[in-house]
Design an enzyme around this catalytic site. Sequence first.
Site, PDB file in Angstrom:
ATOM      1  N   MET A  30       0.521  -1.360  -0.223  1.00 15.55           N
ATOM      2  CA  MET A  30       0.200   0.104  -0.137  1.00 15.55           C
ATOM      3  C   MET A  30       0.679   1.113   0.000  1.00 15.55           C
ATOM      4  O   MET A  30       0.153   1.897  -0.325  1.00 15.55           O
ATOM      5  CB  MET A  30      -1.090  -0.216   1.043  1.00 15.55           C
ATOM      6  CG  MET A  30      -1.745  -0.973   0.841  1.00 15.55           C
ATOM      7  SD  MET A  30      -3.481  -0.480   1.978  1.00 15.55           S
ATOM      8  CE  MET A  30      -2.710  -0.873   4.117  1.00 15.55           C
ATOM      9  N   HIS A  34       8.836   1.147   3.018  1.00 17.38           N
ATOM     10  CA  HIS A  34       9.880   1.288   4.490  1.00 17.38           C
ATOM     11  C   HIS A  34      10.876   0.199   4.493  1.00 17.38           C
ATOM     12  O   HIS A  34      10.609  -0.749   2.686  1.00 17.38           O
ATOM     13  CB  HIS A  34       9.535   1.197   5.660  1.00 17.38           C
ATOM     14  CG  HIS A  34       8.148   0.125   6.096  1.00 17.38           C
ATOM     15  ND1 HIS A  34       8.550  -0.908   6.182  1.00 17.38           N
ATOM     16  CD2 HIS A  34       6.892   0.324   7.258  1.00 17.38           C
ATOM     17  CE1 HIS A  34       7.598  -1.948   6.779  1.00 17.38           C
ATOM     18  NE2 HIS A  34       6.578  -1.086   6.174  1.00 17.38           N
ATOM     19  N   GLU A  35      11.863  -0.327   4.700  1.00 17.60           N
ATOM     20  CA  GLU A  35      13.303  -0.920   4.766  1.00 17.60           C
ATOM     21  C   GLU A  35      12.199  -2.885   5.391  1.00 17.60           C
ATOM     22  O   GLU A  35      12.780  -3.384   4.203  1.00 17.60           O
ATOM     23  CB  GLU A  35      13.690  -1.140   5.598  1.00 17.60           C
ATOM     24  CG  GLU A  35      15.077  -2.128   5.836  1.00 17.60           C
ATOM     25  CD  GLU A  35      16.211  -1.610   4.315  1.00 17.60           C
ATOM     26  OE1 GLU A  35      16.357  -2.653   3.823  1.00 17.60           O
ATOM     27  OE2 GLU A  35      15.993  -0.548   3.521  1.00 17.60           O
ATOM     28  N   HIS A  37       9.090  -3.461   2.881  1.00 20.89           N
ATOM     29  CA  HIS A  37       8.921  -3.367   2.254  1.00 20.89           C
ATOM     30  C   HIS A  37      10.249  -3.675   1.298  1.00 20.89           C
ATOM     31  O   HIS A  37      10.123  -4.225   0.477  1.00 20.89           O
ATOM     32  CB  HIS A  37       8.213  -2.542   1.701  1.00 20.89           C
ATOM     33  CG  HIS A  37       6.943  -1.970   2.005  1.00 20.89           C
ATOM     34  ND1 HIS A  37       6.845  -0.858   2.574  1.00 20.89           N
ATOM     35  CD2 HIS A  37       5.700  -2.538   2.235  1.00 20.89           C
ATOM     36  CE1 HIS A  37       5.587  -0.837   3.191  1.00 20.89           C
ATOM     37  NE2 HIS A  37       4.990  -1.904   3.034  1.00 20.89           N
ATOM     38  N   GLN A  61     -10.736  -2.279   1.935  1.00 22.78           N
ATOM     39  CA  GLN A  61     -10.371  -3.191   3.225  1.00 22.78           C
ATOM     40  C   GLN A  61     -10.111  -2.124   4.839  1.00 22.78           C
ATOM     41  O   GLN A  61      -9.676  -2.816   5.633  1.00 22.78           O
ATOM     42  CB  GLN A  61      -8.847  -3.441   2.941  1.00 22.78           C
ATOM     43  CG  GLN A  61      -7.967  -2.907   2.667  1.00 22.78           C
ATOM     44  CD  GLN A  61      -6.103  -3.607   2.578  1.00 22.78           C
ATOM     45  OE1 GLN A  61      -5.682  -4.232   1.538  1.00 22.78           O
ATOM     46  NE2 GLN A  61      -5.443  -3.963   4.156  1.00 22.78           N
ATOM     47  N   GLY A 147       4.793 -10.464   3.612  1.00 24.78           N
ATOM     48  CA  GLY A 147       5.406 -10.496   5.077  1.00 24.78           C
ATOM     49  C   GLY A 147       4.841 -11.152   6.323  1.00 24.78           C
ATOM     50  O   GLY A 147       3.759 -10.730   6.093  1.00 24.78           O
ATOM     51  N   ASP A 150       1.724  -9.394   9.523  1.00 24.27           N
ATOM     52  CA  ASP A 150       0.704  -9.486   8.723  1.00 24.27           C
ATOM     53  C   ASP A 150       0.040 -10.902   8.719  1.00 24.27           C
ATOM     54  O   ASP A 150      -0.101 -11.427   7.780  1.00 24.27           O
ATOM     55  CB  ASP A 150       0.457  -9.369   7.541  1.00 24.27           C
ATOM     56  CG  ASP A 150       0.193  -7.217   8.086  1.00 24.27           C
ATOM     57  OD1 ASP A 150       0.174  -7.148   7.921  1.00 24.27           O
ATOM     58  OD2 ASP A 150       1.552  -6.592   6.722  1.00 24.27           O
ATOM     59  N   MET A 184       8.142  -3.292  11.770  1.00 21.90           N
ATOM     60  CA  MET A 184       8.291  -2.158  11.253  1.00 21.90           C
ATOM     61  C   MET A 184       7.244  -1.642  10.037  1.00 21.90           C
ATOM     62  O   MET A 184       6.792  -2.879   9.676  1.00 21.90           O
ATOM     63  CB  MET A 184      10.140  -2.106   9.635  1.00 21.90           C
ATOM     64  CG  MET A 184      11.133  -1.405  10.089  1.00 21.90           C
ATOM     65  SD  MET A 184      11.722  -1.529   8.761  1.00 21.90           S
ATOM     66  CE  MET A 184      13.530  -0.761   9.369  1.00 21.90           C
ATOM     67  N   ARG A 187       2.274   2.708   9.585  1.00 20.63           N
ATOM     68  CA  ARG A 187       1.396   2.996  10.980  1.00 20.63           C
ATOM     69  C   ARG A 187       2.746   3.742  11.302  1.00 20.63           C
ATOM     70  O   ARG A 187       2.244   4.297  12.602  1.00 20.63           O
ATOM     71  CB  ARG A 187       0.478   2.553  11.465  1.00 20.63           C
ATOM     72  CG  ARG A 187      -0.313   2.337  10.425  1.00 20.63           C
ATOM     73  CD  ARG A 187      -2.146   1.380  10.639  1.00 20.63           C
ATOM     74  NE  ARG A 187      -2.762   1.485   9.969  1.00 20.63           N
ATOM     75  CZ  ARG A 187      -3.487   0.501   9.216  1.00 20.63           C
ATOM     76  NH1 ARG A 187      -2.558  -0.542   8.932  1.00 20.63           N
ATOM     77  NH2 ARG A 187      -4.096   0.409   7.967  1.00 20.63           N
TER      78      ARG A 187
END
Length: 291
Positions: A30, A34-35, A37, A61, A147, A150, A184, A187
Site C-alpha cells: 500500500m 520502508h525497509e 517492504h 479493506q 511479510g 501480517d 516496521m 503506521r
Amino acid sequence: MHDFETMEEMRAWSGRHRANGDRVGLVATMGFLHEGHLHLVDTIREHVDQVVVSVFVNPTQFGPDEDFDRYPRGLDRDRDALRARSADCLFHPTEREMYPTPGVIRVDPGVLGQLLCGRTRPGHFAGVLTVVSKLLHIVEPDVAVFGRKDLQQSVLIERMVRDLDIPVEIITAPIVREADGLAMSSRNRYLSNEQRRAAPAIAQALDTAWATFQNGERDSAKLVDSARAILAAQSEITVEYLDIVDPDTLIAMAVADVSSMMAVAAHLGETRLIDNIVLGSGTSSDLRVPA
C-alpha cells in the site's frame, strides 16, 4: 524501471516477459515504503527475473472508522526507493482503475477471517483477499511475497491461492524490525514520541514469551501471562488480543508446541499495531535494521 498505471499496460508487460521465459514476481504494497517492504523486493529477487511492486491503498479493506484518508502516501518517494533497489516495474493503479464500478463479488475469507484481527475488523480480510486476487490476475506473477508481520493476511492468501487454484507460489518473508525491536510498519509514523518509546515493549513481550517457551513452559495461559506482564508496564499500550495460535488454522491453542505462534494486536492512542513470533523458532528476533 517501468512505471504503469493501467491494468492493460501491466498485463501486457508481464505477458511479454513470461512469453520470453522470464519468471515474474510480485510485491503487493500500500506504499509509503520502508525497509520492510524493500526487504521483500530483495527476497523475491532471489526467485525471479523480473520484480513488480504494486502500490495501491485499497479502500475496500478499511472500515468506516479506520485510517484510509490519512494513511501515509508518497508515490514519488516510493518510486525513488524502488529504483534504488533495482525493481523492474512499478504498478500504481488509481482507485477508478481497480474498481471502475461498485464491487458486487468479493472473496469470502470464511472462518479464518473471523479470528484474531477479524474479530474487530469485519470485512477487512474480504477486502484484502479481493484486491490481492485482482492483483494476481492482473500481474500474473509466478511468485508473490508477503511479510510475516501480517500473519493472518499471509495465512489467508496462502489458503486462497490453494483453494481457488491460482497458479502462483507464495513466499512468506521474515519480519523486519527497527534496531529496538519494533516491527516496521507504515503506521509507526503516527506514533507520538511517548508512544514510540513505549512501542518496543510489544516485541519485548513476544521475546519474553519466546524465552519462557524455550525454558520449557508449554501452558499457553502462562506464556500469555509472561507477555502481558511486559505490556502492562506500559501505560501507552492497550492490548486488543494476545493469543497463541496454530500457524495454519489460527485457532487458539491451550498447549503450545514448536510450531505455535504468539500473535498480538495493540493500540497506542489511535494507532493499531500488530506483531507475532514463532515460539519454537531458533531465535526470538527476525531481521533488525541497525540504528
